[in-house]
Design a protein around this motif. Structure first.
Motif, short mmCIF file in Angstrom:
data_model
loop_
_atom_site.label_atom_id
_atom_site.label_comp_id
_atom_site.label_asym_id
_atom_site.label_seq_id
_atom_site.Cartn_x
_atom_site.Cartn_y
_atom_site.Cartn_z
N TYR A 71 41.74 34.56 43.57
CA TYR A 71 41.48 33.39 42.16
C TYR A 71 41.32 32.74 42.65
O TYR A 71 42.17 32.00 44.14
N ARG A 73 42.04 28.29 40.32
CA ARG A 73 42.61 27.84 39.51
C ARG A 73 42.19 26.37 40.26
O ARG A 73 42.26 25.91 40.75
N ARG A 77 42.54 27.11 33.61
CA ARG A 77 41.49 27.34 34.27
C ARG A 77 41.66 28.57 35.21
O ARG A 77 41.60 28.17 36.02
N TYR A 79 39.42 31.58 37.52
CA TYR A 79 38.69 32.13 38.40
C TYR A 79 39.01 32.99 38.83
O TYR A 79 39.41 33.24 40.11
N VAL A 136 30.23 32.83 33.79
CA VAL A 136 30.42 32.20 33.72
C VAL A 136 28.71 32.34 34.41
O VAL A 136 28.99 32.30 35.54
N GLU A 141 28.98 25.24 37.35
CA GLU A 141 30.66 25.56 37.14
C GLU A 141 30.55 26.80 37.80
O GLU A 141 31.38 27.18 38.88
N ARG A 142 29.46 28.19 38.29
CA ARG A 142 29.56 29.01 39.18
C ARG A 142 29.94 28.25 40.85
O ARG A 142 31.11 28.87 41.42
N ALA A 145 34.03 27.26 40.92
CA ALA A 145 34.40 28.20 40.71
C ALA A 145 34.48 28.67 42.52
O ALA A 145 35.46 29.17 42.60
N SER A 176 35.77 33.38 33.86
CA SER A 176 37.34 32.30 34.22
C SER A 176 38.24 32.80 33.11
O SER A 176 37.53 33.77 31.91
N ASP A 178 40.82 31.73 31.11
CA ASP A 178 42.22 30.19 30.26
C ASP A 178 43.42 30.58 30.33
O ASP A 178 43.83 31.37 30.01
#
Length: 235
Positions: A71, A73, A77, A79, A136, A141-142, A145, A176, A178
Motif C-alpha cells: 500500500y 499513503r 487516502r 492506495y 481509480v 492519479e493511478r 498512486a 483507493s 479514504d
C-alpha cells in the motif's frame, strides 16, 4: 514521528474528537483493550508510514477473504494495487458504490514473556481502516498512486526507475481507500503478571523485535559501473 501513547495512557473516553483525531464509530470502538486504542491522526499516520504491507479483507461470493498486499499513503487516502485479472479487483470495478473492505497494518515491537502462559503477549502498533475501496480510473492519479506504493517501500525509488508504460498500466488495477473510519491500537511495556506469580522462578520480560535490512545485493545482470544509489546505501 508522533509520540506513541504508552500502554494504559489516554483511554479513548478521555480523548477529544477534534480535527487532530478521527471520529470514533461503533466499528472502531474496540470491545477489549480500550485503553490501548487511539484515534490520533499523527499516531495513525506514523504507524501507516512505517510499514508497506497490509492485509485487505472483504467478502467474495459470500465468504470472507483476506489478501496481503502493498500500500501507499497520500494524505488521507490509501492506495493498493494488483492485477486487473484479480477477482476482488474486478469485483470492485464492477460495483457502482465500490467494495466494502477492512484494511489492517501491524508492527510487532516486542515479545512479552510473562511468568504465566496466560499473560504472554506482544508489544505492537496496529491500524484498522474500515471503508469502501473504489477503483481509480484517472490515469494521472493511478500513476501517482503507483509511485506512492513504490515510495512506501523504498523512499526515493520512484524517481529512480522506469515508470509503467501503457501496457503495464492497463494490466494494473488500483484501488483507493479514504482514511475516514480509522483506529489504532498500541501496546508497550512489560508483562502484566499476577501478584501471586511474582515469586515464581521463571524469567519474565520483553524481547525487542525490529526489522533489519541487509546490504543491497546487485543483480547478476547489472551493468558495470552503476553504483548503489544513496537512498539505498543509507536504507
Amino acid at each position: 514521528m508522533a509520540a506513541i501513547p504508552q500502554h494504559g495512557a489516554h483511554p479513548p473516553e478521555e480523548q477529544e474528537e477534534t480535527s487532530a483525531a478521527y471520529a470514533r464509530t461503533d466499528r472502531t470502538w474496540p470491545a477489549r483493550g480500550r485503553d490501548r486504542a487511539t484515534y490520533d491522526r499523527e499516531v495513525v499516520h506514523a504507524i501507516l508510514d512505517e510499514g508497506y504491507v497490509c492485509h485487505l479483507g472483504f467478502v467474495r461470493d459470500g465468504a470472507p477473504v483476506v489478501l496481503p498486499t502493498l500500500y501507499g499513503r497520500i494524505g488521507e487516502r490509501l492506495y493498493v494495487h494488483g492485477s486487473t485479472g484479480s477477482r476482488p479487483l474486478r469485483a470492485a470495478g464492477r460495483a457502482d458504490d465500490g467494495m466494502p473492505v477492512c484494511l489492517t497494518v501491524t508492527h510487532v515491537d516486542g515479545l512479552v514473556l510473562a511468568r504465566s502462559g496466560f499473560h504472554h503477549s506482544i508489544n505492537y502498533r496496529s491500524v484498522v481502516v474500515h471503508g469502501v475501496a473504489r477503483p481509480v480510473a484517472d490515469e494521472k492519479e493511478r500513476r501517482t498512486a503507483l509511485d506512492a506504493i513504490v515510495e512506501q517501500v523504498v523512499p526515493g525509488r520512484a524517481a529512480d526507475c522506469r515508470p509503467a508504460d501503457a501496457k503495464e498500466l492497463a494490466a494494473t488495477a488500483v484501488l483507493s481507500l479514504d482514511l475516514a473510519e480509522v483506529s489504532a491500537k498500541v501496546r508497550t511495556g512489560g508483562p502484566n503478571d499476577d501478584p501471586e506469580d511474582l515469586d515464581l522462578p521463571y524469567w519474565s520480560g520483553v524481547v525487542p523485535v525490529a526489522p533489519v535490512y541487509g546490504a543491497p545485493l546487485p543483480s547478476e545482470d547489472l551493468r558495470p559501473g552503476i553504483p548503489v544509489p544513496g537512498y539505498l546505501a543509507d536504507f
